[in-house]
Design an enzyme around this catalytic site. Structure first.
Site, PDB file in Angstrom:
ATOM      1  N   TYR A   1       0.620  -0.845  -0.686  1.00  0.00           N
ATOM      2  CA  TYR A   1       0.373   0.198   0.357  1.00  0.00           C
ATOM      3  C   TYR A   1       0.960   0.952  -0.172  1.00  0.00           C
ATOM      4  CZ  TYR A   1      -4.395   3.061   0.663  1.00  0.00           C
ATOM      5  OH  TYR A   1      -5.379   3.256   0.168  1.00  0.00           O
TER       6      TYR A   1
ATOM      7  N   LYS B   1      -6.136  -1.451  -0.731  1.00  0.00           N
ATOM      8  CA  LYS B   1      -6.940  -1.268   0.467  1.00  0.00           C
ATOM      9  C   LYS B   1      -7.686  -2.659   1.023  1.00  0.00           C
ATOM     10  CE  LYS B   1      -7.744   2.325   2.105  1.00  0.00           C
ATOM     11  NZ  LYS B   1      -7.120   3.727   2.567  1.00  0.00           N
TER      12      LYS B   1
END
EC number: 4.1.1.101
Length: 548
Positions: free
Chosen positions: A92, A165
């Site tokens: 991420y 996510k």
């Protein structure tokens, strides 16, 4: 109809690679198509981690992990559970920004995402069905990629933000990866670089606005609810002109939240509550300056505002604590081009003798003497030494959160903030920051990363079968996270470390789930939220292969 050996090996939810047992190999025609040695998942993880470590750059490490994700979902999450601190910035933020900017060149597989084109609304339902593949979807992360991190409009490339996510949801909280769906809404892009790139994979036109856009969003919401009635809908990285509008339209109708508006706000509020625990001050006594009054800045303001009201202040009293600064300077009631969210926090020019001079951050800091300063501006280095020293001269423990990311866009570095305030500052950053050594004290730097919050929040919402997401749940989540701070340690962080992410994600899930039950907002009868969380939690372990 039985699947072939190749279909099993090419299915990331079924594939175990060398971990298929002798019995499974015989039963499912896998004999001879794998090396003869049977390995455990622990042995596989050692081998794969060695390969990961051999990659010279963070982007190459991310590409390697994505290839593992594409081929063996269980092994990917087993490995990530062992190295969550190390892998978080790889899968991420901040490395995901690099992968988005190079998505066209790096594309190999769609990674189970749904690509919704605004040019083909008639295909919307079929697209969602095809991407779900008959799976029981409980969590959707959707983006239209207009406001990706701090890097802006990246069109269809932003699908990586939804995929990343969801990886964190699973790694941190235990959301079953077979029950998630990343979605990108391709409404076009205003990024000229993409429009002129022959390799670009998205729609080659400017962003569609207005009624056509909102009609498509409405069609998406209605279709998602019809196909996946148990799913939580998580909005991610929409532009400032659309994010709040969409959330406000649907938040009282379906189970949904916007991570940039609410998730960021809750994490920052948790950090502020942690800071107050350390400084022994009251949140209701603080003067809050928000630098960068976009979606995130206004969302943070609203979350703090809600907390101030919960602590007994009236709406008017609570709003008097805020000073929002954007590119125009301090926002006043007569500032041109205010967004609806900004209008709620404007000041009156009559409050200041020199209001026309308050067009820079430094001028505003000198005029209002903030005790809390939060940066969501994407203006690198904006928190200059002179500004910080001015703030520290009027605050015993200045709370300073430079939150812009990726790293190159941060308003300040943690070590500078500690040094410029002689160790007084209570700091949280938007990206991982190493501990700071200053005058014999080790200052742990909290990371105000939404990943501290949204996995546990979302899992609690799903496990409790919540009908809606409301302010009470968000407040409970912020207090749960802010309460984990160890105030006894010199240099203590205002937020718990990412290293304990899986532990406090479970705590947050239980607190949020209990709030749902207390408010009687659960769809299904649940009496024990802790048991409900345990029952839903997915573990990255191989199970016996069964195809029917």
């Amino acid at each position: 109809m039985a699947l072939s050996a190749q279909e099993i090996l090419n299915n990331p939810f079924l594939n175990k690679n060398t971990a298929f047992t002798k019995e499974e190999r015989k039963a499912f025609n896998l004999e001879g198509v794998l090396p003869p040695t049977v390995r455990t998942i622990e042995e596989q993880a050692v081998q794969v981690y060695g390969q990961y470590q051999s990659k010279p750059t963070d982007l190459e490490k991310r590409i390697f992990l994505m290839n593992l994700f594409n081929t063996n979902r269980t092994l990917f999450y087993h490995l990530m559970s062992e190295h969550v601190v190390e892998f978080m910035p790889i899968v991420y933020d901040p490395t995901v920004a690099d992968s988005i900017e190079q998505y066209n060149e790096l594309f190999l597989k769609p990674q189970d995402a749904a690509f919704l084109s605004i040019d083909e609304p008639e295909n919307l339902e079929a697209t969602l069905k095809n991407a779900a593949g008959g799976r029981d979807i409980r969590l959707i992360v959707v983006t239209d990629s207009e406001g990706i991190l701090g890097i802006g409009d990246w069109g269809v490339n932003g699908v990586d933000i939804a995929i990343g996510k969801l990886m964190v949801y699973t790694a941190a909280a235990g959301v079953n990866p077979a029950q998630v769906l990343p979605v990108v809404i391709d409404a076009g892009t205003n990024n000229e670089k993409l429009l002129n790139d022959p390799l670009y994979l998205g729609n080659r036109h400017k962003r569609v606005r207005g009624a056509e856009y909102y009609d498509f969003i409405d069609q998406f919401v209605k279709t998602s609810v019809k196909l996946f009635p148990e799913a939580l809908l998580h909005w991610e990285d929409f532009g400032r002109s659309n994010a709040a509008t969409i959330l406000e339209k649907y938040q009282d109708k379906i189970t949904t939240f916007n991570d940039d508006i609410q998730g960021t706000g809750i994490v920052v509020l948790a950090g502020l509550l942690g800071a107050m625990n350390i400084s022994k001050e009251k949140l209701t006594d603080q003067r809050v300056l928000i630098f960068g009054a976009g979606t995130a800045g206004v969302g943070i303001s609203n979350q703090i505002l809600d907390e101030l009201k919960r602590q007994g202040l009236s709406e008017e009293e609570a709003k008097s604590h805020f000073f929002l600064v954007d590119k125009q300077g301090l926002l006043f009631s007569d500032t041109p081009d205010l967004t609806p969210g900004q209008k709620a926090f404007v000041r009156q020019r009559s409050e200041f003798k020199n209001s026309e001079e308050l067009t820079s951050l430094e001028a505003v800091v000198k005029a209002v003497h903030p005790t809390i300063m939060i940066g969501t501006s994407t203006q690198p280095g904006a928190f200059k030494e002179s500004i910080i020293k001015e703030m520290a001269a009027h605050a015993d423990r200045p709370v300073i959160f430079p939150l812009s990311n990726p790293t190159k866009l941060a308003e300040a570095k943690a070590e500078d903030l500690i040094a410029w305030t002689d160790g007084k500052a209570l700091v949280a950053t938007g990206i991982p920051a190493a501990p700071v050594e200053f005058k014999g004290v080790t200052y742990e730097i909290g990371q105000a990363n939404n990943a501290l919050m949204y996995p546990g929040l979302g899992f609690g919402i799903i496990a409790s079968t919540a009908k809606r997401v409301n302010g009470e749940m968000l407040s409970q989540a912020a207090h749960a996270l802010g309460g984990i701070v160890d105030t006894t340690q010199p240099g203590a962080a205002v937020l718990p470390p990412v290293a304990k992410l899986t532990e406090f994600s479970q705590t947050i899930a239980e607190v949020v789930g209990q709030s749902v039950l207390d408010q009687k907002l659960n769809k299904e009868a649940i009496t024990d939220i802790k048991q409900a969380v345990v029952d839903m939690k997915w573990e990255p372990k191989y199970t016996e292969l069964s195809l029917g």
